[in-house]
Structures are given as C-alpha cells and as structure tokens.
Motif scaffolding. Structure first.
Motif, short mmCIF file in Angstrom:
data_model
loop_
_atom_site.label_atom_id
_atom_site.label_comp_id
_atom_site.label_asym_id
_atom_site.label_seq_id
_atom_site.Cartn_x
_atom_site.Cartn_y
_atom_site.Cartn_z
N PRO A 169 -6.47 -5.34 5.27
CA PRO A 169 -6.01 -4.02 4.80
C PRO A 169 -7.04 -3.30 3.93
CG PRO A 169 -4.25 -5.62 4.63
CD PRO A 169 -5.48 -6.39 4.96
N PHE A 170 -7.77 -4.05 3.11
CA PHE A 170 -8.82 -3.43 2.29
C PHE A 170 -9.92 -2.87 3.18
CE2 PHE A 170 -13.01 -3.91 0.35
CZ PHE A 170 -12.89 -3.05 -0.73
N LEU A 197 0.83 -1.21 0.00
CA LEU A 197 0.00 0.00 0.00
C LEU A 197 0.86 1.26 0.00
CD1 LEU A 197 -2.90 -1.02 2.42
CD2 LEU A 197 -2.92 -0.91 -0.09
N MET A 198 1.99 1.23 0.71
CA MET A 198 2.90 2.38 0.66
C MET A 198 3.52 2.53 -0.72
SD MET A 198 4.76 2.64 4.41
CE MET A 198 5.22 0.91 4.57
N GLY A 199 3.83 1.40 -1.35
CA GLY A 199 4.38 1.44 -2.70
C GLY A 199 3.41 2.00 -3.72
N ARG A 200 2.10 1.83 -3.45
CA ARG A 200 1.07 2.32 -4.36
C ARG A 200 0.57 3.72 -3.99
NH1 ARG A 200 1.75 -1.00 -8.64
NH2 ARG A 200 1.87 -3.18 -7.93
N GLY A 201 1.13 4.31 -2.94
CA GLY A 201 0.74 5.66 -2.55
C GLY A 201 -0.57 5.73 -1.80
N LEU A 213 1.21 4.72 10.94
CA LEU A 213 0.70 4.49 12.30
C LEU A 213 -0.83 4.53 12.32
CD1 LEU A 213 1.66 3.91 15.17
CD2 LEU A 213 1.70 6.38 15.59
N SER A 214 -1.41 5.49 11.62
CA SER A 214 -2.87 5.59 11.55
C SER A 214 -3.45 4.37 10.85
CB SER A 214 -3.29 6.86 10.81
OG SER A 214 -2.83 8.01 11.48
N PHE A 215 -2.77 3.90 9.80
CA PHE A 215 -3.29 2.75 9.06
C PHE A 215 -3.24 1.48 9.91
CE2 PHE A 215 -2.80 -0.86 6.14
CZ PHE A 215 -4.01 -0.75 5.49
N VAL A 216 -2.18 1.32 10.71
CA VAL A 216 -2.11 0.15 11.59
C VAL A 216 -3.24 0.18 12.62
CG1 VAL A 216 -0.70 -1.06 13.30
CG2 VAL A 216 0.36 -0.18 11.22
N SER A 217 -3.57 1.37 13.11
CA SER A 217 -4.72 1.50 14.02
C SER A 217 -6.02 1.10 13.31
CB SER A 217 -4.84 2.94 14.52
OG SER A 217 -3.71 3.30 15.29
N ALA A 218 -6.13 1.48 12.03
CA ALA A 218 -7.30 1.08 11.25
C ALA A 218 -7.33 -0.44 11.05
CB ALA A 218 -7.29 1.79 9.90
N LEU A 219 -6.16 -1.06 10.88
CA LEU A 219 -6.08 -2.52 10.78
C LEU A 219 -6.61 -3.19 12.04
CD1 LEU A 219 -2.64 -3.43 9.12
CD2 LEU A 219 -4.92 -4.08 8.31
N ALA A 220 -6.22 -2.64 13.19
CA ALA A 220 -6.68 -3.20 14.47
C ALA A 220 -8.21 -3.10 14.56
CB ALA A 220 -6.03 -2.46 15.63
N ALA A 221 -8.77 -1.97 14.10
CA ALA A 221 -10.23 -1.81 14.12
C ALA A 221 -10.90 -2.79 13.16
CB ALA A 221 -10.59 -0.38 13.75
N ALA A 222 -10.30 -3.00 11.99
CA ALA A 222 -10.86 -3.93 11.02
C ALA A 222 -10.83 -5.36 11.57
CB ALA A 222 -10.07 -3.86 9.71
N LEU A 223 -9.78 -5.70 12.32
CA LEU A 223 -9.71 -7.03 12.93
C LEU A 223 -10.81 -7.20 13.97
CD1 LEU A 223 -8.36 -9.77 13.41
CD2 LEU A 223 -6.77 -8.62 14.99
N ARG A 224 -11.02 -6.18 14.78
CA ARG A 224 -12.09 -6.27 15.79
C ARG A 224 -13.45 -6.47 15.12
NH1 ARG A 224 -8.88 -2.17 18.25
NH2 ARG A 224 -10.19 -0.51 17.34
N ASP A 225 -13.69 -5.74 14.03
CA ASP A 225 -14.95 -5.91 13.30
C ASP A 225 -15.08 -7.33 12.75
OD1 ASP A 225 -15.65 -3.33 13.80
OD2 ASP A 225 -15.44 -2.61 11.73
#
Length: 424
Positions: free
Chosen positions: A379-380, A323-327, A395-407
């Motif tokens: 990640p999607f 995702l970082m490589g794709r901007g 850092l914000s994206f990793v927090s979003a990952l944690a939220a997606a896992l909880r969901d």
C-alpha cells in the motif's frame, strides 16, 4: 450460555481510577448494546457521548478465539481485562567482550503490556488456528503447573518454536503472544516482561567469550524470573544460530568454546522449565538448520508460511480501511468481507468492484508466495509510485496496488537473476 467473550480495556495513562472502577464504567456502558462483534475496537469518537468513560478509557476491544460472529450481551459471559500500556519501550542489556572491549546488545527487556505492541495481535492474520493454538498451549501449560501435574509423568517444557521463511511474522507473533498473555494472565501474574535474547550476536563473533556471556546473560534473567508474580517470556530469535555454532565447532572452523556456549544456553533454557512463571518463545528462518537438541525441547512446533489468498485479502482489506480512515484514500467506502463476496458467488457489481479487484490482487500475491512483510509494504508503494490522484478513490487505489505488486515481483525476479551463479 455461550463461550466467554474477552473485553480488553486500555486505561488511559493519566487516569488514577482503580481497575475495578473502570471495569464497572465499561460494564455499564456495554449494557446499552444488544450485541457485540468480536474484532471491533471502540475508541475516540465511539466513546464521545460518555464523558466519564472517555476520561479514563483509551479503547475497548472485543476479542476471543471462540467467536466469529456477533454475540448477545445478555447471553454471553464477558471477561474484562483492564490495563495500562507501558510507554517506555525496551531496556537494552549490553555486554562487553573482554578481549576486544567492544560492546554489543545481548538482550532487550520490555515491560508488558507495551504501547509498542498494542494492536499487533489483531494485525496478524492467518488461515490456520495458529494464534488460537499458541494461546491454548500456554494457558494449558500454566494450568498444569498450577495443578501440580508431575512433569516426570507428563512432559511439557513451555517452549514454542515458530519456523518458516523470513517476513512471515514469526517474531511479531511471539511479541504479540507475550503481550496477549500479559493481559489475559494478569490476575496470576500482575507483572510481565519480554526478554529478547540476541542469540545471533552471542554466537556470531564472540566465541572466545561466549560461554561467559551466556552465564552473565542468564544471571540477569534469573533476577527477572525470581519474582514468582512476574510472567517472564523469553524470546530467542533466529535460534538456528545455535546449530550453526555447534556445527562450526565440530568441523574445526570455530573454537570449541562455542560448543560449550551452545550447551550452556540449552542447559539454561532447561532450567527455565522448572520456573512456573517462564515461557520460552523461539523462531527460525532456516528450518533444516535448527539444532535437533533444541527441537526436541519444543512442545509446539509450527510453520509460519506466506499468507494464503484469504489471509492476503484480509491483510490488504485492513490496509485499505486504515488509509481511508486517515483520509489518504477517499471517499470512505466498504471493502466487503470475503464471505460476502462468496455469498454473492463473486458476481460483479458496482459496489463490489473494488473488493473483487482486491481479491484478484490477493490471489496473485498468494500464488507468488509474497511474504506478509512485503504485502504490508505494497500500500505504501502503491500510494507513492502508482496513485495518479493526490487522494485516489478506492478503485483507483486497488489498481495502484496491483501495479505495485507487479513491480515487486519484477524486482524480486531481477534480484534472483543477479544472485544466480553463472554456469562454468
């Protein structure tokens, strides 16, 4: 001399240069390096400075099961594999049920190496030596055949069985293995095919005609394996359907023709054993349901389970890098390898904070036995549902990952509750 390092070179489809010429181009290019890192893929901008190389080469991959750190160019044997990717996809073999006139897909046939499977091997991450063991098994099987080892004295069938819960990458590993072998064994087999048999379709509803369908399917397969210079990888997905068909017939729930069809398929698989250019790859989602007659035919039987914490971390780490490589996540910053975090004893620091939080997500996913398929979907979902900024930082994206896992875990729990029978 260190163990050999395999260098896989994808030649551009429009290139008309010979493989030997491309190999020499790559060899000369790599002589400018002091060391090479297994797992690294050079493409695009990495080849910009070499005009001739860029004209003919799509990518250069360094991959080998014997190395996990940098190797010296001068002290390591480099084994080159130059190949083009087939871009036409699968050819579907359809069959018609004589009684109903309905058509169904009996098998998909892929020419290998395929564009669709490129990079699949590298994307599969396991804690165990699963990938390494399967490659060694196949290489040894073909070596025994080449040396004329008597199969009546030493038994081997060239049959692989991967079993475990859905979503753990069993079918993907079979496809990736076939792709890898088409590259590694190209000197012995200049051509390769992957034949994916739809066993579930053969035995789910066509019992009245299934015996004939099996015979017709293997007539097609015989045409393929008759070419001794062609590697034929036969994939039977959901092989437990064989056991289901046999049990249903024995219990009187299905016509006895289904038992003849299952036996016919097992017999045909046995015939493939006598073909020196054939390999049978099988998967099962329901370990306890696999037909014992088939299990006995498999040389190597491996369980493929949900990713461990280490494997989950590497999967998510790769997703973040993509995702970082794709901007889509910016700015681009390193996600530390787990061994780096371990070396620092997981000490908190500003540069390592995102990596440490990603490690926490990976551990939570492993504790909940989240499948590899679901893990790669996080990640999607994180980007779609939980990223606050248009382009979040790491850092914000990793927090979003944690939220997606909880969901994901909450949704899975709700589904379990909905499918649990009410007590009487």
């Amino acid at each position: 001399m260190n163990p050999a390092l395999h260098v896989e070179v994808v030649q551009k489809s429009q290139s008309r240069a010979s493989k030997d010429y491309v190999m020499e181009l790559v060899r000369s290019f790599l002589m400018n390096f002091v060391s090479l890192t297994p797992g690294v893929i050079l493409s695009g901008i990495d080849l910009e400075d070499n005009v001739e190389l860029k004209e003919h080469v799509q990518s250069i991959s360094f991959c080998d099961i014997e190395h996990d750190s940098e190797v010296s160019v001068t002290e390591t044997e480099l084994k080159y594999h130059v190949f083009k990717l087939d871009a036409f996809g699968a050819e579907t073999d359809t069959m018609t049920d004589a009684s109903t006139g309905e058509e169904f897909a009996a098998a998909d046939v892929w020419s290998l190496p395929s564009q669709e499977f490129q990079g699949l091997w590298e994307s599969l991450i396991y804690d165990t030596k699963l990938k390494e063991d399967t490659v060694r098994f196949v290489e040894t099987a073909f070596e025994f055949a080449d040396r004329g080892v008597d199969p009546n004295i030493i038994g081997w069938n060239r049959v692989v069985l991967l079993h475990g819960p859905p979503g753990t990458g069993k079918t993907s590993l079979c496809r990736a293995l076939a792709q890898k072998l088409s590259v590694r064994l190209a000197d012995r087999f200049p051509r390769a095919r992957l034949v994916e048999i739809n066993a579930h379709g053969l035995f789910s509803k066509w019992f009245a005609e299934s015996g004939k369908l099996v015979a017709r399917l293997f007539e097609r397969l015989d045409e393929i394996v008759s070419d001794r210079r062609l590697l034929a990888c036969v994939l039977v997905d959901e092989v437990e359907s064989l056991a289901h068909a046999r049990r249903a017939a024995l219990s009187g729930l299905e016509p006895s023709d289904s038992i003849r069809a299952v036996n016919a398929l097992l017999t045909q698989l046995d015939r493939l054993r006598r073909r020196p250019n054939a390999l049978v790859l099988t998967t099962s989602n329901v370990t306890g349901a696999i037909d014992v007659a088939f299990v006995d035919r498999a040389d190597i039987k491996r369980r493929v389970g949900p990713p461990s914490a280490r494997a989950a971390y590497e999967i998510l780490r790769g997703c973040c890098a993509e995702l970082m490589g794709r901007g889509l996540v910016a700015p681009r910053e390193p996600v530390f390898a787990l061994r780096v975090l371990e070396g620092a004893r997981f000490a908190d620091s500003e540069p390592a904070r995102a990596s440490l939080q990603l490690w926490a997500v990976a551990r939570a996913a492993a504790d909940a036995a989240v499948s590899g398929r679901a893990l790669r979907r996080l990640p999607f979902l994180a980007r779609a549902l939980h990223a606050r900024q248009a382009v979040p930082d790491l850092l914000s994206f990793v927090s979003a990952l944690a939220a997606a896992l909880r969901d994901h875990l909450a949704d899975a729990a709700d589904l379990d509750d909905a499918t649990t029978p009410m007590p009487k």
